[in-house]
Design a protein around this motif. Structure first.
Motif, short mmCIF file in Angstrom:
data_model
loop_
_atom_site.label_atom_id
_atom_site.label_comp_id
_atom_site.label_asym_id
_atom_site.label_seq_id
_atom_site.Cartn_x
_atom_site.Cartn_y
_atom_site.Cartn_z
N VAL A 108 1.04 -1.06 0.00
CA VAL A 108 -0.12 -0.11 0.11
C VAL A 108 0.99 1.22 -0.03
O VAL A 108 0.60 2.23 -0.73
CB VAL A 108 -0.95 -0.06 1.29
N TYR A 109 1.89 1.36 0.89
CA TYR A 109 2.63 2.42 0.97
C TYR A 109 3.53 2.83 -0.38
O TYR A 109 3.39 3.96 -0.83
CB TYR A 109 3.68 2.34 1.94
N LEU A 110 3.96 1.65 -0.81
CA LEU A 110 4.69 1.66 -2.32
C LEU A 110 3.95 2.25 -3.36
O LEU A 110 4.15 2.63 -4.02
CB LEU A 110 5.41 0.41 -2.68
N THR A 111 2.49 1.71 -3.33
CA THR A 111 1.68 2.26 -4.48
C THR A 111 1.40 3.86 -4.39
O THR A 111 1.47 4.36 -5.42
CB THR A 111 0.48 1.57 -4.50
N LYS A 112 1.48 4.35 -3.16
CA LYS A 112 1.30 5.68 -2.88
C LYS A 112 2.67 6.48 -3.55
O LYS A 112 2.43 7.48 -3.90
CB LYS A 112 0.89 6.15 -1.58
N TYR A 170 -6.53 3.96 1.43
CA TYR A 170 -5.76 2.86 2.26
C TYR A 170 -4.65 3.26 2.81
O TYR A 170 -4.24 3.10 4.05
CB TYR A 170 -5.43 1.80 1.29
N ARG A 171 -3.86 4.27 2.36
CA ARG A 171 -2.55 4.88 2.70
C ARG A 171 -2.92 5.52 3.91
O ARG A 171 -2.01 5.61 5.00
CB ARG A 171 -1.60 5.47 1.82
N ASP A 172 -4.05 6.43 3.91
CA ASP A 172 -4.25 7.43 5.09
C ASP A 172 -4.81 6.61 6.17
O ASP A 172 -4.54 6.86 7.34
CB ASP A 172 -5.38 8.35 4.47
N ASN A 173 -5.37 5.76 5.89
CA ASN A 173 -5.71 4.90 6.84
C ASN A 173 -4.81 4.00 7.94
O ASN A 173 -4.73 3.85 9.22
CB ASN A 173 -6.78 3.55 6.47
N LEU A 174 -3.62 3.94 7.04
CA LEU A 174 -2.51 3.17 7.65
C LEU A 174 -1.75 4.19 8.38
O LEU A 174 -1.36 3.94 9.85
CB LEU A 174 -1.45 2.59 6.77
#
Length: 273
Positions: A108-112, A170-174
């Motif tokens: 998820v982090y890498l996609t953003k 998804y990234r903000d949720n993490l």
């Protein structure tokens, strides 16, 4: 008490621009071949040869080479994370849940991060003039600025707005909320009574995560139909979307910047491409 000692550090000299080697058959495809995702592709994009000549042909546009290499690296790490998850999911041990969750978070982090690198690349090549957090596909000003420079590219990116919004959610949720549930959601068959058999059944179950990352407890513990997505399907969807955006941005650079008059005027060496 031992006092802190500063360890010696290597001092880095001036960075020397690197050039990809050429041969009689053209430029060797080092940009892809030196990356993990070379093992994941069955084809080379049609624009790839032109891109390599722009970036490495006699150093014409080597100023952009490092950011393109960064984009390729991040895309490679996505493939690597996906392959790790698929491999680990087939194992039958309880520790796999930690590794699958770790690589899913990384994915998820890498996609953003990939989206941000593509935006930085666009900001630089079109000289949009944005900086910091304003360089983002989610920002209206950034996309409006791109429309002025290249309406077609802006339209192609906007077609993927829903997916880009999903990645950000998804990234903000993490970062800002409670993380993601990543794990099996099995309905244990009633005929299974032995604890060892139940454990083995759960270990063999596929992993899921929530379709809406902001809703965790209800969908996980109540196991509502249709609100979970199989992890392998999630990975494939995001890889496909990332691949499409990757091709759109780099393909636009390779195709357009060999013929844009204003660009050629600034960089006369492009005339003979």
């Amino acid at each position: 008490m031992e006092t802190f000692k500063e360890h010696p550090r290597i001092k880095k000299g001036k960075i020397t621009p690197m050039y990809k080697e050429g041969n009689e058959g053209g430029f060797r495809d080092f940009l892809i071949q030196n990356s993990y995702f070379a093992t994941c592709l069955d084809r080379r994009p049609l624009y790839w040869g032109k891109l390599l000549r722009l970036l490495y042909g006699e150093g014409r546009l080597y100023v952009y080479a490092s950011i393109v290499e960064d984009i390729v690296d991040k895309f490679s790490f996505l493939f690597l994370s996906k392959d790790q998850i698929i491999s680990i999911e087939g194992e039958l041990n309880w520790s796999k849940r930690f590794y699958i969750k770790y690589y899913t978070y990384t994915f998820v982090y890498l996609t953003k991060s990939l989206l941000d690198s593509l935006a930085v690349f666009i900001n630089e090549i079109f000289k949009l003039g944005f900086s910091g957090g304003d360089i983002d596909f989610k920002k209206g000003n950034f996309m409006d600025g791109l429309k002025i420079k290249n309406q077609k590219l802006a339209d192609l990116i906007n077609k993927r707005k829903n997916w880009i919004d999903t990645v950000v959610k998804y990234r903000d949720n993490l970062i800002h909320r409670h993380g993601l549930y990543v794990g099996p959601c099995p309905e244990v068959p009633p005929e299974l009574k032995d604890e060892a058999e139940i454990n083995m059944f759960i270990l063999k179950e596929p992993y899921y995560l929530p379709n809406n990352p902001n809703l965790v407890e209800d969908i996980v513990y109540k196991n509502k139909e249709g609100e979970l997505i199989k992890l392998t399907c999630f990975l494939e969807e995001w890889i496909n979307e990332s691949s499409a955006l990757f091709d759109i941005v780099l393909g636009t650079f390779a195709e357009n910047f060999t013929r844009e008059k204003w660009f050629i005027k600034n960089l006369p060496l492009l005339k003979d491409l």
